[in-house]
Design an enzyme around this catalytic site. Sequence first.
Site, mmCIF file in Angstrom:
data_model
loop_
_atom_site.group_PDB
_atom_site.id
_atom_site.type_symbol
_atom_site.label_atom_id
_atom_site.label_comp_id
_atom_site.label_asym_id
_atom_site.label_seq_id
_atom_site.Cartn_x
_atom_site.Cartn_y
_atom_site.Cartn_z
ATOM 1 N N ASP A 172 0.805 -1.230 0.085
ATOM 2 C CA ASP A 172 -0.073 0.067 -0.099
ATOM 3 C C ASP A 172 0.780 1.345 0.115
ATOM 4 O O ASP A 172 0.800 2.187 1.049
ATOM 5 C CB ASP A 172 -0.881 -0.059 1.145
ATOM 6 C CG ASP A 172 -1.893 1.227 1.252
ATOM 7 O OD1 ASP A 172 -2.292 1.611 0.152
ATOM 8 O OD2 ASP A 172 -2.298 1.333 2.402
ATOM 9 N N TYR A 473 -7.125 -2.960 12.813
ATOM 10 C CA TYR A 473 -7.829 -1.830 12.054
ATOM 11 C C TYR A 473 -9.317 -2.272 12.444
ATOM 12 O O TYR A 473 -10.312 -1.953 11.952
ATOM 13 C CB TYR A 473 -7.678 -2.175 10.709
ATOM 14 C CG TYR A 473 -6.316 -1.041 10.422
ATOM 15 C CD1 TYR A 473 -6.198 0.228 10.312
ATOM 16 C CD2 TYR A 473 -5.211 -2.024 10.003
ATOM 17 C CE1 TYR A 473 -5.043 0.918 9.961
ATOM 18 C CE2 TYR A 473 -4.130 -1.574 9.756
ATOM 19 C CZ TYR A 473 -4.034 0.121 9.888
ATOM 20 O OH TYR A 473 -2.877 0.664 9.435
HETATM 21 C C1 GCB Z 1 -1.575 -2.017 6.741
HETATM 22 C C2 GCB Z 1 -0.089 -1.996 5.994
HETATM 23 C C3 GCB Z 1 0.066 -0.381 5.671
HETATM 24 C C4 GCB Z 1 -0.967 -0.169 4.955
HETATM 25 C C5 GCB Z 1 -2.224 0.143 6.271
HETATM 26 C C6 GCB Z 1 -3.433 0.565 5.660
HETATM 27 O O1 GCB Z 1 -1.656 -2.961 7.599
HETATM 28 O O2 GCB Z 1 0.677 -2.477 6.873
HETATM 29 O O3 GCB Z 1 1.164 -0.809 4.561
HETATM 30 O O4 GCB Z 1 -0.881 1.255 4.500
HETATM 31 O O5 GCB Z 1 -2.206 -1.365 6.547
HETATM 32 O O6 GCB Z 1 -3.648 1.973 5.813
HETATM 33 O O7 GCB Z 1 -4.404 -0.101 5.145
#
Ligand code: GCB
Length: 597
Positions: A172, A473
């Site tokens: 990402d 998240y």
């Molecule tokens: C993650 C990744 C990171 C992304 C982030 C996101 O888990 O490690 O590289 O940018 O999520 O914002 O989705």
Amino acid sequence: QARTAPAGLLFPVQNQVRNVMDLSGIWNFQMDPNDEGERSGWARSLPSPRPIAVPCSWNELFDDAKNYLGTSWYLLETWVPQSWRGQKIFIRPGSANYAAKLWINGKLAGEHLGGHLPFAADIPQLLNFDKSNTIAIQLENKQVPERVPSGPSKAGGIFAGLFGQYPETTYDFFPYAGLHRQVLLFSVPETHITDVTVNTRITGSDGIVNVSVSASGNYNGKGMIRLDGADTSLNFRSGTAEAEIRVRNAKLWRPGAPNLYPLTLSLVDGSTVRDSYSLDIGIRTIEVRGTTLLLNGEPIKLTGFGKHEDFAVNGRGFNLPVVIRDYELMKWVGANSFRTSHYPYSEEAMQLADKLGFLVIDEIPAVSLNFGDSDEVIEARAVQCRQQLTELIARDKNHPSVIMWSVANEPMAGNPLAGGAPPKAVEAGSRFFKSMYEFTRNLDRTRPVTLVGVQGGPPEWLTIFDVACINRYYGWYLLGGRLEAADQALEKELDDLNKLLGKPIIMTEFGADTLPGMHSQPDEMWSEEYQVEILRRYLDIAARKPYMAGMQVWNFADFKTGQGIMRTAGMNYKGVFTRDRRPKMAASFLRSRWALK
Ligand code: GCB
């Protein structure tokens, strides 16, 4: 035939016997989409070059290069001072992303894979001293499954395939390409120091500094260490020497009091200094006891961020003012740490972490490795990981700021969103990470080693490491908009993980995409209020969990990604600061928690 010298991972210094010339500036540049340059002699001159900045990513500079990751050429005409004649001379690109080949005056001088660590080629016999020299670097950043980071592969991933990000990557962030850091020419005496390893311990109020030094050509002779105003002599046998020095009433290194001691090593012959090398060292210890991380024997909790090397126009190109500004803003917020997500940062960034007192989780670019791929592909990546760990530890081992090595970010067993983790893939990952853990410990026994786990990823991989880093998240990708439910899910998972692991857990990512200036009452996803709320809830939960050893928000600043439906305007907006470093509401919130508490 290629001759990449392992020496040169020591940061080049200028002193009375060594020289450094920075080749930053305007180079000639040409894209080579048909891979014809090598046959056609582009290493000597380019048919239709245009000027480019070094360091910089090429993608942000030219409209036709925006999504281009194929072969390109950089050429520079430069003189080398005659006074360097008779010395060992190296050329050292600090970061050539990803696959680089280097020619001096039309002769192949070195090759390197891996986009974020320096390599040095030994070149004196290829150089002219009575006329100028042509330096050519051929570079490409094709997204290949066998590389680290890997290109899209059979097993797929979240960003490739599923969400169809363009350019297609497994990760990402924008796959910037180019000469991202300075290219240095440097010279050292024929007999020279090739490596230094400094380890420190504390006994009572004294610091014990262990220094081991290597010198070229199986050097047998005398050396000297100057530390804290005292000289200690070294006796080299077959190119190595070691000394243990006691610093009485040592001023220890830690965030808030980043005390450094200048250390100078020299090779001496009577009163003649044959070589000399200086670095700043910090006296500190880092260890894990139970679920606690100890710095200098005292519990420490990390506050801070996952970051990126990313800025408008420069792309991933080295930008010292931004590096310094970021430290200033991190101090303002009260951060004491960051992770070099998802690749090693510039050497200057690491030196500044030492000087300014930040704790660093130092990571190789093993992001989104997928163990649903074939054994051959996995083995090819293992080779790349071992090389990058070797180079990273060689480069960064003497930084007191570096407290942990991270061998990977968010490895996956198949597609985590497709549900389930095929046992074969989980086992392949376990084998891989056991061997990476051992490999890393063998290179450095003084620092914990960690893995950064993805939400929904196999917890058994986390059991292998000294510290478990996790990215979560809840409230964003899962349970978006439902923060109460997110709290409960998070709290339960943390307690379960603690029961399973019994080691320090650091949350290395949590956050929410946030459009600056977007407000809502009650809070709603994408608003500044929602970002504050999610961070508040995660911090509150972590504060109740003694085993939580740190909280690093994703991300310090908004950053560029590929284009796609997952990323508004080709940006990840989880920054607490905007891409041009203006604070969102969350910045003041974190400051109230961390700096003003
Ligand atoms: C993650 C990744 C990171 C992304 C982030 C996101 O888990 O490690 O590289 O940018 O999520 O914002 O989705």
